[in-house]
Design a protein around this motif. Structure first.
Motif, PDB file in Angstrom:
ATOM      1  N   VAL A  52       0.848  -1.191   0.000  1.00  0.00           N
ATOM      2  CA  VAL A  52       0.000   0.000   0.000  1.00  0.00           C
ATOM      3  C   VAL A  52       0.886   1.245   0.000  1.00  0.00           C
ATOM      4  CG1 VAL A  52      -1.770   1.284   1.275  1.00  0.00           C
ATOM      5  CG2 VAL A  52      -1.812  -1.213   1.258  1.00  0.00           C
ATOM      6  N   ILE A  53       0.551   2.199  -0.845  1.00  0.00           N
ATOM      7  CA  ILE A  53       1.248   3.490  -0.870  1.00  0.00           C
ATOM      8  C   ILE A  53       0.520   4.372   0.134  1.00  0.00           C
ATOM      9  CG2 ILE A  53       1.838   5.473  -2.317  1.00  0.00           C
ATOM     10  CD1 ILE A  53       1.686   3.256  -4.666  1.00  0.00           C
ATOM     11  N   GLU A  54       1.231   4.774   1.176  1.00  0.00           N
ATOM     12  CA  GLU A  54       0.563   5.410   2.311  1.00  0.00           C
ATOM     13  C   GLU A  54       1.184   6.752   2.682  1.00  0.00           C
ATOM     14  OE1 GLU A  54      -0.756   4.253   6.888  1.00  0.00           O
ATOM     15  OE2 GLU A  54       0.309   2.790   5.664  1.00  0.00           O
ATOM     16  N   GLY A  55       0.292   7.717   3.008  1.00  0.00           N
ATOM     17  CA  GLY A  55       0.721   8.998   3.553  1.00  0.00           C
ATOM     18  C   GLY A  55       1.498   9.873   2.588  1.00  0.00           C
ATOM     19  N   LYS A  56       1.195   9.801   1.318  1.00  0.00           N
ATOM     20  CA  LYS A  56       1.917  10.583   0.308  1.00  0.00           C
ATOM     21  C   LYS A  56       1.051  11.743  -0.183  1.00  0.00           C
ATOM     22  CE  LYS A  56       4.973   7.204   0.244  1.00  0.00           C
ATOM     23  NZ  LYS A  56       6.134   7.258   1.070  1.00  0.00           N
ATOM     24  N   THR A  57       1.715  12.773  -0.691  1.00  0.00           N
ATOM     25  CA  THR A  57       1.033  13.909  -1.300  1.00  0.00           C
ATOM     26  C   THR A  57       1.514  14.050  -2.730  1.00  0.00           C
ATOM     27  OG1 THR A  57       0.818  15.059   0.811  1.00  0.00           O
ATOM     28  CG2 THR A  57       0.634  16.403  -1.177  1.00  0.00           C
ATOM     29  N   PHE A  58       0.568  14.114  -3.648  1.00  0.00           N
ATOM     30  CA  PHE A  58       0.836  14.269  -5.075  1.00  0.00           C
ATOM     31  C   PHE A  58       0.244  15.610  -5.491  1.00  0.00           C
ATOM     32  CE2 PHE A  58       0.465   9.857  -3.964  1.00  0.00           C
ATOM     33  CZ  PHE A  58       1.531   9.260  -4.605  1.00  0.00           C
ATOM     34  N   ARG A  59       1.098  16.515  -5.971  1.00  0.00           N
ATOM     35  CA  ARG A  59       0.651  17.865  -6.321  1.00  0.00           C
ATOM     36  C   ARG A  59       1.054  18.178  -7.758  1.00  0.00           C
ATOM     37  NH1 ARG A  59       2.496  19.954  -2.123  1.00  0.00           N
ATOM     38  NH2 ARG A  59       0.583  20.143  -0.941  1.00  0.00           N
ATOM     39  N   ASN A  60       0.050  18.526  -8.583  1.00  0.00           N
ATOM     40  CA  ASN A  60       0.290  18.909  -9.983  1.00  0.00           C
ATOM     41  C   ASN A  60       1.060  17.828 -10.745  1.00  0.00           C
ATOM     42  OD1 ASN A  60      -0.919  21.576  -9.759  1.00  0.00           O
ATOM     43  ND2 ASN A  60       0.855  22.072  -8.501  1.00  0.00           N
ATOM     44  N   CYS A  61       0.696  16.578 -10.503  1.00  0.00           N
ATOM     45  CA  CYS A  61       1.356  15.450 -11.170  1.00  0.00           C
ATOM     46  C   CYS A  61       0.468  14.879 -12.274  1.00  0.00           C
ATOM     47  CB  CYS A  61       1.662  14.346 -10.166  1.00  0.00           C
ATOM     48  SG  CYS A  61       2.906  14.792  -8.931  1.00  0.00           S
ATOM     49  N   LEU A  62       1.105  14.300 -13.273  1.00  0.00           N
ATOM     50  CA  LEU A  62       0.415  13.494 -14.266  1.00  0.00           C
ATOM     51  C   LEU A  62       0.586  12.054 -13.810  1.00  0.00           C
ATOM     52  CD1 LEU A  62      -1.038  12.984 -16.947  1.00  0.00           C
ATOM     53  CD2 LEU A  62       1.208  12.985 -18.054  1.00  0.00           C
ATOM     54  N   ILE A  63      -0.528  11.409 -13.493  1.00  0.00           N
ATOM     55  CA  ILE A  63      -0.499  10.052 -12.963  1.00  0.00           C
ATOM     56  C   ILE A  63      -1.058   9.132 -14.036  1.00  0.00           C
ATOM     57  CG2 ILE A  63      -1.338   8.547 -11.136  1.00  0.00           C
ATOM     58  CD1 ILE A  63      -1.406  11.103  -9.357  1.00  0.00           C
ATOM     59  N   GLU A  64      -0.189   8.224 -14.533  1.00  0.00           N
ATOM     60  CA  GLU A  64      -0.520   7.422 -15.712  1.00  0.00           C
ATOM     61  C   GLU A  64      -0.648   5.937 -15.401  1.00  0.00           C
ATOM     62  OE1 GLU A  64       1.447   8.756 -19.510  1.00  0.00           O
ATOM     63  OE2 GLU A  64       2.906   9.509 -18.044  1.00  0.00           O
ATOM     64  N   GLY A  65      -1.543   5.298 -16.136  1.00  0.00           N
ATOM     65  CA  GLY A  65      -1.707   3.852 -16.096  1.00  0.00           C
ATOM     66  C   GLY A  65      -1.080   3.265 -17.342  1.00  0.00           C
ATOM     67  N   PRO A  66      -1.510   2.092 -17.720  1.00  0.00           N
ATOM     68  CA  PRO A  66      -2.775   1.500 -17.318  1.00  0.00           C
ATOM     69  C   PRO A  66      -2.707   0.977 -15.887  1.00  0.00           C
ATOM     70  CG  PRO A  66      -1.625   0.022 -18.805  1.00  0.00           C
ATOM     71  CD  PRO A  66      -0.816   1.273 -18.717  1.00  0.00           C
ATOM     72  N   ALA A  67      -3.744   1.324 -15.127  1.00  0.00           N
ATOM     73  CA  ALA A  67      -3.817   0.904 -13.731  1.00  0.00           C
ATOM     74  C   ALA A  67      -5.220   1.141 -13.204  1.00  0.00           C
ATOM     75  CB  ALA A  67      -2.803   1.678 -12.892  1.00  0.00           C
ATOM     76  N   VAL A  68      -5.498   0.487 -12.089  1.00  0.00           N
ATOM     77  CA  VAL A  68      -6.724   0.721 -11.346  1.00  0.00           C
ATOM     78  C   VAL A  68      -6.305   1.153  -9.947  1.00  0.00           C
ATOM     79  CG1 VAL A  68      -8.840  -0.274 -10.419  1.00  0.00           C
ATOM     80  CG2 VAL A  68      -8.046  -0.950 -12.692  1.00  0.00           C
ATOM     81  N   LEU A  69      -6.750   2.326  -9.540  1.00  0.00           N
ATOM     82  CA  LEU A  69      -6.389   2.914  -8.257  1.00  0.00           C
ATOM     83  C   LEU A  69      -7.450   2.539  -7.229  1.00  0.00           C
ATOM     84  CD1 LEU A  69      -5.000   6.460  -7.848  1.00  0.00           C
ATOM     85  CD2 LEU A  69      -6.747   5.645  -6.291  1.00  0.00           C
ATOM     86  N   PHE A  90      -3.826   2.935  -2.329  1.00  0.00           N
ATOM     87  CA  PHE A  90      -3.349   4.156  -1.683  1.00  0.00           C
ATOM     88  C   PHE A  90      -4.103   4.345  -0.381  1.00  0.00           C
ATOM     89  CE2 PHE A  90      -2.207   4.807  -6.043  1.00  0.00           C
ATOM     90  CZ  PHE A  90      -1.071   5.592  -6.013  1.00  0.00           C
ATOM     91  N   LYS A  91      -3.391   4.699   0.673  1.00  0.00           N
ATOM     92  CA  LYS A  91      -4.024   4.940   1.969  1.00  0.00           C
ATOM     93  C   LYS A  91      -3.594   6.306   2.488  1.00  0.00           C
ATOM     94  CE  LYS A  91      -4.589   3.048   6.572  1.00  0.00           C
ATOM     95  NZ  LYS A  91      -4.169   2.004   7.517  1.00  0.00           N
ATOM     96  N   ASP A  92      -4.578   7.098   2.878  1.00  0.00           N
ATOM     97  CA  ASP A  92      -4.323   8.407   3.488  1.00  0.00           C
ATOM     98  C   ASP A  92      -3.412   9.279   2.614  1.00  0.00           C
ATOM     99  OD1 ASP A  92      -5.878   7.484   5.602  1.00  0.00           O
ATOM    100  OD2 ASP A  92      -4.137   6.803   6.744  1.00  0.00           O
ATOM    101  N   CYS A  93      -3.733   9.358   1.338  1.00  0.00           N
ATOM    102  CA  CYS A  93      -2.941  10.149   0.390  1.00  0.00           C
ATOM    103  C   CYS A  93      -3.741  11.349  -0.104  1.00  0.00           C
ATOM    104  CB  CYS A  93      -2.518   9.291  -0.804  1.00  0.00           C
ATOM    105  SG  CYS A  93      -1.296   8.025  -0.386  1.00  0.00           S
ATOM    106  N   GLN A  94      -3.021  12.380  -0.495  1.00  0.00           N
ATOM    107  CA  GLN A  94      -3.615  13.601  -1.034  1.00  0.00           C
ATOM    108  C   GLN A  94      -3.223  13.730  -2.500  1.00  0.00           C
ATOM    109  OE1 GLN A  94      -5.562  15.503   1.094  1.00  0.00           O
ATOM    110  NE2 GLN A  94      -5.108  13.832   2.502  1.00  0.00           N
ATOM    111  N   PHE A  95      -4.211  13.976  -3.345  1.00  0.00           N
ATOM    112  CA  PHE A  95      -3.988  14.232  -4.765  1.00  0.00           C
ATOM    113  C   PHE A  95      -4.512  15.640  -5.017  1.00  0.00           C
ATOM    114  CE2 PHE A  95      -4.457   9.687  -4.236  1.00  0.00           C
ATOM    115  CZ  PHE A  95      -3.435   9.168  -5.006  1.00  0.00           C
ATOM    116  N   ILE A  96      -3.612  16.564  -5.326  1.00  0.00           N
ATOM    117  CA  ILE A  96      -3.991  17.972  -5.475  1.00  0.00           C
ATOM    118  C   ILE A  96      -3.654  18.428  -6.885  1.00  0.00           C
ATOM    119  CG2 ILE A  96      -3.629  20.319  -4.588  1.00  0.00           C
ATOM    120  CD1 ILE A  96      -2.617  18.809  -1.953  1.00  0.00           C
ATOM    121  N   ASN A  97      -4.670  18.848  -7.626  1.00  0.00           N
ATOM    122  CA  ASN A  97      -4.503  19.343  -9.002  1.00  0.00           C
ATOM    123  C   ASN A  97      -3.742  18.365  -9.890  1.00  0.00           C
ATOM    124  OD1 ASN A  97      -5.857  21.764  -8.340  1.00  0.00           O
ATOM    125  ND2 ASN A  97      -3.969  22.640  -7.562  1.00  0.00           N
ATOM    126  N   CYS A  98      -4.021  17.089  -9.724  1.00  0.00           N
ATOM    127  CA  CYS A  98      -3.371  16.072 -10.547  1.00  0.00           C
ATOM    128  C   CYS A  98      -4.241  15.724 -11.747  1.00  0.00           C
ATOM    129  CB  CYS A  98      -3.122  14.800  -9.723  1.00  0.00           C
ATOM    130  SG  CYS A  98      -1.878  15.020  -8.429  1.00  0.00           S
TER     131      CYS A  98
END
Length: 129
Positions: free
Chosen positions: A39-56, A95-103
């Motif tokens: 599990v990806i935990e406690g991360k912050t993603f800001r203004n990122c391009l998040i690419e798959g192929p994947a299921v979140l 993902f657990k307890d993560c922030q995605f901001i303007n992604c």
């Protein structure tokens, strides 16, 4: 036959903050697995391009603030996948307890609890179905 042993994928890194970078979700999941976590935990993603192929799969308190969830091809439900099993979803990036901001998400589907799926559908459609 071509020898592909020289192909490398740049490391995403351990975080905990990621800003203005492209993130290939399979690589991020593999890096986490190599560190011994599923599990990806406690991360912050800001203004990122998040690419798959994947299921979140968001678990815990994940927030999506100002994000472009991807091309739904006219219906936001095209991005949502309902799990059939009551306890576990195999093949996802959790993902657990993560922030995605303007992604921006590209080629990413979303799954989770019925409450999460309903909530994200309501938010992204403004309550219309």
């Amino acid at each position: 036959m071509t020898d592909n042993t020289d192909i490398t994928i740049p490391a995403v890194g351990e975080g905990p903050e990621y800003e203005k970078i492209n993130i290939w979700l399979p690589a991020l999941a593999l890096e986490a697995a190599r560190r011994g976590t599923a599990v990806i935990e406690g991360k912050t993603f800001r203004n990122c391009l998040i690419e798959g192929p994947a299921v979140l799969l968001p678990i815990g308190a994940c927030n999506f603030d100002g994000c472009n969830m991807g091309d739904a091809q006219g219906d936001i439900r095209n991005l949502l996948l309902q799990p059939l099993g009551p306890q576990k979803v195999t093949g996802t990036v959790a993902f657990k307890d993560c922030q995605f901001i303007n992604c921006q998400f590209l080629r990413v589907g979303f799954t989770g609890s019925p409450d999460f799926l309903e909530q994200i559908q309501q938010v992204l459609t403004g309550g219309a179905q």
